[in-house]
Design a protein around this motif. Structure first.
Motif, mmCIF file in Angstrom:
data_model
loop_
_atom_site.group_PDB
_atom_site.id
_atom_site.type_symbol
_atom_site.label_atom_id
_atom_site.label_comp_id
_atom_site.label_asym_id
_atom_site.label_seq_id
_atom_site.Cartn_x
_atom_site.Cartn_y
_atom_site.Cartn_z
ATOM 1 N N THR A 51 58.358 13.690 51.142
ATOM 2 C CA THR A 51 59.654 14.398 51.605
ATOM 3 C C THR A 51 59.473 15.859 51.544
ATOM 4 O O THR A 51 60.144 16.030 52.499
ATOM 5 N N TYR A 52 59.836 16.744 50.375
ATOM 6 C CA TYR A 52 60.306 17.688 49.870
ATOM 7 C C TYR A 52 59.843 18.864 50.774
ATOM 8 O O TYR A 52 59.762 20.026 51.223
ATOM 9 N N ILE A 53 58.037 18.339 51.073
ATOM 10 C CA ILE A 53 56.803 19.425 51.744
ATOM 11 C C ILE A 53 57.057 19.167 52.685
ATOM 12 O O ILE A 53 56.784 20.153 53.741
ATOM 13 N N ASN A 54 57.645 17.563 53.639
ATOM 14 C CA ASN A 54 57.303 18.103 54.619
ATOM 15 C C ASN A 54 58.949 18.570 55.292
ATOM 16 O O ASN A 54 58.623 18.466 57.329
ATOM 17 N N TYR A 55 59.650 18.848 54.507
ATOM 18 C CA TYR A 55 60.952 19.489 54.877
ATOM 19 C C TYR A 55 61.303 20.626 55.518
ATOM 20 O O TYR A 55 61.910 20.573 56.505
ATOM 21 N N VAL A 56 60.270 21.451 55.904
ATOM 22 C CA VAL A 56 60.229 22.650 56.233
ATOM 23 C C VAL A 56 59.775 22.608 57.947
ATOM 24 O O VAL A 56 60.695 22.787 59.298
ATOM 25 N N GLY A 57 58.785 21.257 57.969
ATOM 26 C CA GLY A 57 58.433 20.926 59.266
ATOM 27 C C GLY A 57 59.328 20.164 59.737
ATOM 28 O O GLY A 57 59.138 20.220 61.250
ATOM 29 N N ASP A 58 59.822 19.261 59.273
ATOM 30 C CA ASP A 58 61.055 18.475 59.628
ATOM 31 C C ASP A 58 61.969 19.291 60.857
ATOM 32 O O ASP A 58 62.701 18.935 61.607
ATOM 33 N N LEU A 59 61.733 20.369 59.866
ATOM 34 C CA LEU A 59 63.513 21.214 60.103
ATOM 35 C C LEU A 59 62.650 21.861 61.703
ATOM 36 O O LEU A 59 63.449 22.176 62.707
#
Length: 496
Positions: A51-59
């Motif tokens: 989830t932390y790694i995906n955070y920027v992509g999710d934004l």
């Protein structure tokens, strides 16, 4: 030598964003594979770490999705309102005809491949977690009826956040009833933008505005300027795509527990679907584009590189829509009146990759189960896959839900979706890429056959087309766009 270096630098500057986005895809794959070899704790990455790694992509993905609603509404109303009614009908008819034809071609190609190669014969498909598969009880008839219902939303505000779904429940008097066609029919609104309903409503509003454009020139100008503002914001967001795509792909690779096991069990199925999708997009559609327009499809595809890379990274044709519009208008010189009219329709109903995938997946599962399919069964699958692809939302993995409808056609249970769900995350990216490419080719072909009529509309409307077309000669396209709009509408107000 100096001239050559200047040419190289000019090429890099013109294609910098596309190059960075494609590089982001490559870096994302490499980063995901590299991080898999160095787990944070224990034997694998935890969900929180992913989830932390995906955070920027999710934004990045959330920001793109936020632009869908204002983009579709303003672009469609401005594009349709700027055209006369007869031209709107012709452009819309050509677009729908192209979309239906290419979808049918995709289904036929998929069926030919899966029947010829038979990837499911005498092979273990590898059971995935059945709880991950869609469990919604649904029939083919109800799904098609819901598709039409959502074209006419009772509340446009609600359509921005929810869409209608038929819900089937066992009757209270007979809770053990197994025949789903005898269940009680109810309805519910599920979370998710009703894009189809908003597209229909925007087209109707645009047609009405076009019929009264002389009396409502200011309203038309408002939507044209709103569309311009949204595209400006889109331009800012698009520069985030290289970073966003990198983290989206890296996180998705980390989510898979065992990549080797997944592709070992479903390798041939994956190859058939991915190969068929890419062949349809880059060979069949490219040939159609060349035959209809006599233009170089390779150059066209290269100019769409930014949109294709974003489609692969986000796995959403709707989220990629702003990028697709920008690439078509700025790099392939497609008239915005056509692109902003045709693309939202295409992002909603044109799903070539999804149609091919669903036809192949249904027959693959039947082969795994040892079910012999008659010609009638194959024909039913092709028709249902075409209809299901039209009803598929332009969001990640929406095809899994509509695949249930196709499986119902040949009597296969919904739980069988779990047989292929392990590789669907990657196939979904290939599907989206080809869906976006098909939309782009469609807009270009429609524009090619509408050039003369668009020129006539320009002269008849006294510059309305200039209000929606970016100047190709100005060193500042944004300023030229704004200036053309004001002059065109001032001229119209003087005449009125």
């Amino acid at each position: 030598m100096q001239f050559k270096w200047t040419s190289v630098w000019g090429f890099v500057r013109r294609n910098l964003l596309t190059t960075l986005t494609i590089l982001g895809v490559i870096v994302g794959i490499a980063l995901g594979l590299g991080l898999r070899a160095v787990p944070a704790e224990g034997d694998s990455w935890s969900q929180r770490d992913v989830t932390y790694i995906n955070y920027v992509g999710d934004l990045f993905l959330r920001t793109l999705k936020a632009l869908i609603l204002p983009l579709i509404v303003s672009s469609l109303i401005a594009a349709v309102g700027s055209l006369d009614l007869s031209l709107s009908k012709k452009i819309g008819g050509r677009a729908v005809l192209y979309y239906l034809a290419t979808t049918v071609l995709a289904v036929i190609l998929g069926i030919v491949l899966v029947v010829t190669i038979e990837p499911g014969s005498d092979r273990d498909g590898g059971e995935a977690n059945a709880s991950d598969a869609p469990q919604r009880n649904v029939t083919t008839v109800d799904t098609l009826l819901d598709l039409v219902r959502n074209m006419f939303p009772p509340n446009l505000v609600q359509a921005c956040t929810q869409q209608y779904q038929t819900v089937l429940k066992p009757p209270a008097s007979k809770p053990d009833e197994t025949d789903i066609y005898r269940w009680t029919i109810t309805g519910a609104y599920a979370d998710g933008m009703n894009i189809l309903g908003l597209v229909v409503a925007s087209i109707v509003f645009g047609v009405a505005l076009g019929a009264t454009k002389r009396e409502n020139a200011l309203v038309l100008q408002f939507f044209q300027q709103l569309s311009h503002i949204v595209m400006k914001v889109t331009g800012w967001v698009i520069w985030l795509s290289p970073v966003g795509v990198t983290f989206l792909i890296a996180a998705k690779i980390l989510e898979i527990e065992d990549l080797g096991d997944v592709f070992g069990k479903l390798g041939l199925y994956f190859a058939v679907v991915a190969g068929g999708i890419l062949f349809h997009g880059f060979v069949v559609l490219s040939l159609l584009f060349f035959l209809f327009t006599r233009n170089n499809p390779l150059k066209f595809i290269a100019n769409m590189g930014q949109a294709l890379a974003t489609a692969f990274g986000t796995s959403s044709s709707s989220a990629t829509l702003p990028v697709t519009m920008q690439c078509l208008e700025e790099k392939n010189n497609i008239d915005p009146r056509v692109s902003r009219f045709v693309l939202p329709i295409g992002a909603t109903i044109n799903m070539d990759g999804t149609a091919l995938y669903e036809a192949v997946a249904a027959i693959f599962i039947a082969q795994l189960r040892g079910l012999s399919l008659s010609f009638g069964n194959v024909l039913a699958i092709s028709i249902t896959a075409t209809a299901a692809s039209i009803g598929a939302a332009g969001i990640p993995q929406a095809g899994l839900v509509t695949l249930v409808m196709v499986l119902d056609t040949v009597g296969l249970p919904a739980e069988d979706v779990s047989l292929i769900i392990a590789v669907d995350w990657l196939l979904d990216r290939f599907r989206t890429l080809v869906n976006v490419l098909g939309d782009s080719f469609g807009a270009a072909i429609v524009y090619h056959y509408s050039k003369a009529e668009l020129q006539n509309t320009k002269s008849l409307d006294g510059g309305l087309s200039g209000a929606t077309h970016l100047s190709q000669d100005s060193s500042d396209p944004e300023l030229a766009y704004h200036t053309d709009t004001i002059l065109a509408n001032d001229d119209k107000n003087i005449r009125l």
